[in-house]
Design an enzyme around this catalytic site. Structure first.
Site, PDB file in Angstrom:
ATOM      1  N   TYR A  38       0.852  -1.192   0.000  1.00  0.00           N
ATOM      2  CA  TYR A  38       0.000   0.000   0.000  1.00  0.00           C
ATOM      3  C   TYR A  38       0.887   1.240   0.000  1.00  0.00           C
ATOM      4  CZ  TYR A  38      -3.762  -3.200   1.438  1.00  0.00           C
ATOM      5  OH  TYR A  38      -4.665  -4.232   1.518  1.00  0.00           O
TER       6      TYR A  38
ATOM      7  N   PRO B  42     -15.885  -4.471   2.227  1.00  0.00           N
ATOM      8  CA  PRO B  42     -17.038  -4.919   3.017  1.00  0.00           C
ATOM      9  C   PRO B  42     -18.300  -4.098   2.809  1.00  0.00           C
ATOM     10  CG  PRO B  42     -15.535  -3.680   4.405  1.00  0.00           C
ATOM     11  CD  PRO B  42     -14.840  -3.864   3.082  1.00  0.00           C
TER      12      PRO B  42
ATOM     13  N   GLY C 243     -23.751  -1.763  -4.097  1.00  0.00           N
ATOM     14  CA  GLY C 243     -24.359  -1.519  -5.398  1.00  0.00           C
ATOM     15  C   GLY C 243     -25.782  -0.999  -5.312  1.00  0.00           C
TER      16      GLY C 243
END
Length: 289
Positions: A69, A215, A219
Site C-alpha cells: 500500500y 465490506p 451496489g
C-alpha cells in the site's frame, strides 16, 4: 445514529484470534490512507495520520495494512501515527505483491522476497515482531509449500506472532494449515459478492478470523428504495453502517475492516458497532443480492 461514537468500544463485538489474542471485530483497513490507485503519498499526510489516530480513539484495536500500500507509505503512516503502539492495538500487514504503478499488482511469492519484505515491514512499523503477517496472494509461479514454509519459519524465529492468508480457497487453507496455524483469512465478501461463502463457513467452523475486503460494497441495494437504504432509514443509520452490521451478524468470526482517508467516513463506519439488526431486517438483507 444518535449513539455517542466514543462509546462504541463497549458495544463492538470481539474475537479471540489464534496466536494473537482478543481484538474488536470491527477494525480499520489502511489501504485508503495513501494516494490514488493505492500509490504514492496521500493528498495530506497529516490528515492520514489523524485518521489512524482517530480510529484508535474510537476503540479500533485491529488495523490492517500491507507493504504494497503505497508501497510502504501506509505502514510508515501507521508508525508515525501510533508508535509506540497503545496497549492492545494489533497491526496486521501483508506481503506477496510487488507494485509497478497505480492499480498494478504483481504477486511475488519467492521465499527470499517474502522474507525480505517481512524484514522491511518490521523496520517500517518499528517493531521486533509483527502481530499478524498475511500472505497477500499465493504466487502461482512458486510452489505453494515453499511460500507456506517461509511464513512458518518467520513465525518460529519470533519475527511474526500470527499468520494469515488472503484470497484463498478452502483447500488452500487446509494446505497452509499443515505448515502453521492459520489465524485469519482475508477474502472479498459483502452483501452483493458472496463467492467466498464456502471459505467463510469453513473459517467459522475452524474459528479462523474472516476479514472481508470491500465490506461496504452494496451496489443497487443501497440506492433509494433498495432494501439496504430502507433498512438504514428504519434504523436511523447510514447504509454503510447497516452493511457492516449485517456482516458482523453473519458470522462470529467476521472482521470487517472498512477503510477510508476521511475522519467523517471513519466515524460513520465505526457507528456500525452500535447498530442492531432485528431478525426480519437481517433476513431481508440475507436474501437480497
Amino acid at each position: 445514529m444518535t449513539q455517542n461514537i466514543d462509546e462504541l468500544r463497549e458495544v463492538s463485538p470481539t474475537i479471540d484470534l489464534k496466536d494473537l489474542g482478543t481484538v474488536h471485530r470491527l477494525g480499520f483497513g489502511a489501504m485508503r490512507i495513501v494516494g490514488d490507485g493505492v500509490w504514492g503519498e496521500p493528498a495530506s499526510r497529516g490528515t492520514a495520520v489523524d485518521v489512524v489516530r482517530r480510529a484508535v480513539e474510537l476503540g479500533v484495536d485491529f488495523i490492517d495494512t500491507a507493504d504494497s500500500y503505497g508501497p510502504n507509505i501506509s505502514e510508515e503512516i501507521i508508525a508515525e501515527a501510533l508508535h509506540p503502539y497503545p496497549d492492545g492495538v494489533r497491526i496486521a500487514t501483508k506481503v506477496g505483491f510487488t507494485r509497478t504503478g497505480p492499480n498494478q499488482w504483481i504477486p511475488v511469492g519467492r521465499p527470499e522476497y517474502l522474507r525480505q519484505q517481512t524484514e522491511l515491514s518490521l523496520r517500517k512499523l518499528k517493531v521486533d515482531s509483527l502481530d499478524l503477517l498475511q500472505l497477500h496472494r499465493i504466487d502461482p509461479k512458486v510452489d505453494a509449500d515453499e511460500q507456506f514454509a517461509v511464513l512458518r519459519d518467520l513465525q518460529q524465529e519470533g519475527k511474526v506472532k500470527a499468520l494469515g492468508l488472503s484470497e484463498v480457497s478452502v483447500d488452500q487453507l487446509k494446505a497452509a494449515g499443515k505448515f502453521f496455524t492459520v489465524s485469519t483469512v482475508q477474502n472479498r465478501y459483502n452483501l452483493t459478492d458472496r463467492t467466498s461463502e464456502e471459505v467463510l463457513d469453513y473459517a467459522t467452523e475452524q474459528g479462523i478470523g474472516f476479514i472481508p475486503w470491500a465490506p461496504i460494497s452494496a451496489g443497487e441495494l443501497a440506492r433509494p428504495g433498495g432494501p439496504l437504504a430502507e433498512a438504514a432509514e428504519r434504523l436511523n443509520a447510514s447504509t454503510s453502517q447497516v452493511a457492516l452490521a449485517w456482516l458482523l451478524r453473519r458470522s462470529p468470526v467476521m472482521m470487517p475492516i472498512p477503510g477510508t482517508g476521511s475522519i467523517a467516513h471513519l466515524e460513520d463506519n465505526m457507528g456500525a458497532g452500535g447498530v442492531s439488526l432485528d431478525d426480519a431486517t437481517y433476513a431481508e438483507l440475507e436474501n437480497a443480492r
